[in-house]
Scaffold this motif. Sequence first.
Motif, PDB file in Angstrom:
ATOM      1  N   LEU A 161       0.875  -1.330  -0.103  1.00 40.69           N
ATOM      2  CA  LEU A 161      -0.049   0.066   0.065  1.00 40.69           C
ATOM      3  C   LEU A 161       0.855   1.356   0.086  1.00 40.69           C
ATOM      4  CD1 LEU A 161      -2.611  -1.231   2.707  1.00 40.69           C
ATOM      5  CD2 LEU A 161      -2.968  -0.958   0.163  1.00 40.69           C
ATOM      6  N   TRP A 162       2.129   0.874   0.180  1.00 40.18           N
ATOM      7  CA  TRP A 162       3.009   2.339   0.430  1.00 40.18           C
ATOM      8  C   TRP A 162       3.117   3.331  -0.738  1.00 40.18           C
ATOM      9  CZ3 TRP A 162       4.283   5.141   4.406  1.00 40.18           C
ATOM     10  CH2 TRP A 162       5.303   5.960   4.215  1.00 40.18           C
ATOM     11  N   ASP A 163       3.483   2.649  -1.836  1.00 37.98           N
ATOM     12  CA  ASP A 163       3.513   3.215  -3.179  1.00 37.98           C
ATOM     13  C   ASP A 163       2.232   4.034  -3.486  1.00 37.98           C
ATOM     14  OD1 ASP A 163       6.067   2.250  -3.584  1.00 37.98           O
ATOM     15  OD2 ASP A 163       5.553   0.698  -4.891  1.00 37.98           O
ATOM     16  N   ASN A 164       1.002   3.869  -3.244  1.00 38.27           N
ATOM     17  CA  ASN A 164       0.077   4.425  -3.429  1.00 38.27           C
ATOM     18  C   ASN A 164      -0.123   5.608  -2.536  1.00 38.27           C
ATOM     19  OD1 ASN A 164      -0.939   2.665  -5.679  1.00 38.27           O
ATOM     20  ND2 ASN A 164      -2.265   1.854  -4.308  1.00 38.27           N
ATOM     21  N   ILE A 165       0.111   5.526  -1.178  1.00 39.12           N
ATOM     22  CA  ILE A 165       0.117   6.453  -0.401  1.00 39.12           C
ATOM     23  C   ILE A 165       1.241   7.553  -0.633  1.00 39.12           C
ATOM     24  CG2 ILE A 165       0.745   7.069   2.024  1.00 39.12           C
ATOM     25  CD1 ILE A 165      -0.253   4.057   2.935  1.00 39.12           C
ATOM     26  N   LEU A 166       2.414   7.153  -0.959  1.00 34.57           N
ATOM     27  CA  LEU A 166       3.422   8.136  -1.243  1.00 34.57           C
ATOM     28  C   LEU A 166       3.220   8.879  -2.412  1.00 34.57           C
ATOM     29  CD1 LEU A 166       6.397   9.061  -0.883  1.00 34.57           C
ATOM     30  CD2 LEU A 166       7.163   7.174  -2.113  1.00 34.57           C
ATOM     31  N   ASN A 167       2.585   8.155  -3.732  1.00 38.67           N
ATOM     32  CA  ASN A 167       2.280   8.881  -4.767  1.00 38.67           C
ATOM     33  C   ASN A 167       1.160   9.899  -4.559  1.00 38.67           C
ATOM     34  OD1 ASN A 167       3.934   7.602  -6.470  1.00 38.67           O
ATOM     35  ND2 ASN A 167       2.851   5.787  -6.927  1.00 38.67           N
ATOM     36  N   LYS A 168       0.289   9.634  -3.654  1.00 32.64           N
ATOM     37  CA  LYS A 168      -0.676  10.658  -3.300  1.00 32.64           C
ATOM     38  C   LYS A 168      -0.203  12.016  -2.941  1.00 32.64           C
ATOM     39  CE  LYS A 168      -3.272  10.204   0.331  1.00 32.64           C
ATOM     40  NZ  LYS A 168      -4.230   9.746   1.301  1.00 32.64           N
ATOM     41  N   TYR A 169       1.015  12.068  -2.233  1.00 36.01           N
ATOM     42  CA  TYR A 169       1.736  13.051  -1.720  1.00 36.01           C
ATOM     43  C   TYR A 169       2.818  13.792  -2.767  1.00 36.01           C
ATOM     44  CZ  TYR A 169      -0.626  12.035   2.512  1.00 36.01           C
ATOM     45  OH  TYR A 169      -1.618  12.082   3.782  1.00 36.01           O
ATOM     46  N   LEU A 170       3.160  12.932  -3.707  1.00 31.88           N
ATOM     47  CA  LEU A 170       4.010  13.248  -4.768  1.00 31.88           C
ATOM     48  C   LEU A 170       3.379  13.975  -5.908  1.00 31.88           C
ATOM     49  CD1 LEU A 170       6.556  10.387  -4.760  1.00 31.88           C
ATOM     50  CD2 LEU A 170       6.953  12.722  -3.988  1.00 31.88           C
ATOM     51  N   SER A 171       2.038  13.682  -6.073  1.00 31.83           N
ATOM     52  CA  SER A 171       1.483  14.079  -7.321  1.00 31.83           C
ATOM     53  C   SER A 171       0.340  15.653  -6.765  1.00 31.83           C
ATOM     54  CB  SER A 171       0.467  13.295  -7.770  1.00 31.83           C
ATOM     55  OG  SER A 171      -0.438  12.760  -6.747  1.00 31.83           O
TER      56      SER A 171
END
Length: 171
Positions: A161-171
């Motif tokens: 689940l980490w990549d989706n969480i991280l991408n939410k803050y990077l986009s």
Amino acid sequence: MKIKLANIELLLLDVDGVLTDGGITYSDTGDQIKKFHSRDGFGIRLLMDSGIRVGIITGRKSKALTYRCEDLGITLLFDGIKNKTKALDKIISQTGINPEKMAFVGDDLMDLPVMKRVGISFCVSNACHEVKLHSDIITKQKGGHGAVREICDSILKAKNLWDNILNKYLS
């Protein structure tokens, strides 16, 4: 261990020495003052927002803890508990979650009975020696200094689940 982490549905936490550095401060009126780490709180929110439940089992009662749980949305609060395994039994009954799908984070001897019954036992890096001997995972961080966040991140990563969480803050 990654498979066990990926199966966690409920993270249970001790408080003093885990969510705090273990110090207890009293005000002049006798109220307890506790210091919580903001990153631990954010990690808890990330878990809960991802569908992983979080609960507290602690021996001490304090208004500060009640406020912190309200702030984070933690409703599984068992404070003032002398026998933590009885609290675990109540949590199992209330949630219907198998203990094998639970993790517990402790730091001292009174945490060992619960640690032995759950799927994964964590302890903070500054836990007492005996607890370290009986823990599946020892954090790099000390209690009250980001150890809970470290645990939350490891569960989220194991569940992919980490990549989706991280991408939410990077986009």
